[in-house]
Write a protein that holds these residues in place. Structure first.
Motif: not given
Length: 88
Positions: A6, A10, A55
């Motif tokens: 993640y 990001y 996500y």
């Protein structure tokens, strides 16, 4: 996916958002509108696909759900392109 995955996603999304801001602040919108428009649209699509895939977990969903989201994205891009064309 773990927190490292993640974090990588990001950072990539942040880099693309920064690139979009650079395109706008560099004055490319005023001098070469269609080039700036194309760059911003490509970056937006890549960001949207990244968000949806990782996500919103579409990467692990059945393909039918992915195709439904893809159809909505294509429709949104078509409407945005039509709106941009009508402004000029």
């Amino acid at each position: 996916m773990d927190w490292k995955g993640y974090t990588v996603i990001y950072v990539v999304l942040f880099a693309f958002a920064t690139a979009q801001a650079v395109v706008e602040f560099a004055g490319l919108v005023d001098s070469a509108y269609w080039v700036a428009f194309a760059l911003i649209m490509v970056l937006s699509v890549v960001k949207a696909v990244g968000v949806a895939a990782y996500y919103q977990h579409l990467r692990w969903e059945p393909r039918a759900v992915t195709y439904l989201v893809l159809g909505g994205t294509v429709a949104a891009l078509a409407l945005t392109g039509a709106a941009a064309y009508s402004i000029l």
